[in-house]
Write a protein that holds these residues in place. Structure first.
Motif, PDB file in Angstrom:
ATOM      1  N   VAL A 126       0.858  -1.177   0.000  1.00 18.71           N
ATOM      2  CA  VAL A 126       0.000   0.000   0.000  1.00 18.71           C
ATOM      3  C   VAL A 126       0.898   1.232   0.000  1.00 18.71           C
ATOM      4  N   VAL A 127       0.725   2.062  -1.009  1.00 13.73           N
ATOM      5  CA  VAL A 127       1.570   3.252  -1.152  1.00 13.73           C
ATOM      6  C   VAL A 127       0.927   4.409  -0.377  1.00 13.73           C
ATOM      7  N   ASN A 128       1.522   4.691   0.770  1.00 10.77           N
ATOM      8  CA  ASN A 128       1.053   5.830   1.571  1.00 10.77           C
ATOM      9  C   ASN A 128       1.959   7.031   1.281  1.00 10.77           C
ATOM     10  N   ASP A 129       1.794   8.114   2.019  1.00  7.07           N
ATOM     11  CA  ASP A 129       2.584   9.329   1.764  1.00  7.07           C
ATOM     12  C   ASP A 129       4.081   9.079   1.926  1.00  7.07           C
ATOM     13  N   GLU A 130       4.452   8.329   2.955  1.00  6.47           N
ATOM     14  CA  GLU A 130       5.870   8.051   3.184  1.00  6.47           C
ATOM     15  C   GLU A 130       6.468   7.239   2.026  1.00  6.47           C
ATOM     16  N   ALA A 131       5.759   6.225   1.605  1.00  9.91           N
ATOM     17  CA  ALA A 131       6.234   5.397   0.484  1.00  9.91           C
ATOM     18  C   ALA A 131       6.292   6.212  -0.797  1.00  9.91           C
ATOM     19  N   ARG A 132       5.297   7.043  -1.004  1.00 10.15           N
ATOM     20  CA  ARG A 132       5.270   7.895  -2.195  1.00 10.15           C
ATOM     21  C   ARG A 132       6.499   8.811  -2.221  1.00 10.15           C
ATOM     22  N   LYS A 133       6.871   9.351  -1.058  1.00 10.63           N
ATOM     23  CA  LYS A 133       8.049  10.219  -0.957  1.00 10.63           C
ATOM     24  C   LYS A 133       9.309   9.430  -1.320  1.00 10.63           C
ATOM     25  N   MET A 178       6.528  -1.404   7.511  1.00  5.96           N
ATOM     26  CA  MET A 178       5.166  -0.872   7.589  1.00  5.96           C
ATOM     27  C   MET A 178       4.117  -1.984   7.547  1.00  5.96           C
TER      28      MET A 178
END
Length: 80
Positions: free
Chosen positions: A25-32, A50
């Motif tokens: 799951v791509v959250n904000d941290e992963a997206r960054k 995560m």
């Protein structure tokens, strides 16, 4: 009733397979991290921290549930 000889009988076997999944799951941290183009090993390590489960881990859960075999999980995840 006439029965065919045994060597002419064909058996049909249906094999049920269990699929293994690895969902990230791509959250904000992963997206960054993706945006910063970090190495995939870094991204994968953070995803695991995560809570992401690997294909092999999912396969092991399916072995425990009786849905597949250890041999099949090892074969399917040998590149992991």
């Amino acid at each position: 009733m006439i029965h065919p000889p045994m060597d002419s009988i064909q058996l049909t076997v249906t094999l049920l397979t269990a699929s293994c999944f690895e969902i990230f799951v791509v959250n904000d941290e992963a997206r960054k991290l993706i945006y910063e183009k970090v190495p995939s090993s870094v991204l994968r390590k953070r995803a695991r921290e995560m809570g992401m489960k690997t294909l092999r881990e999912d396969g092991c859960r399916k072995v425990t549930a009786g849905l597949t075999t250890v041999d099949e999980v090892v074969r399917a995840t040998s590149m992991e």
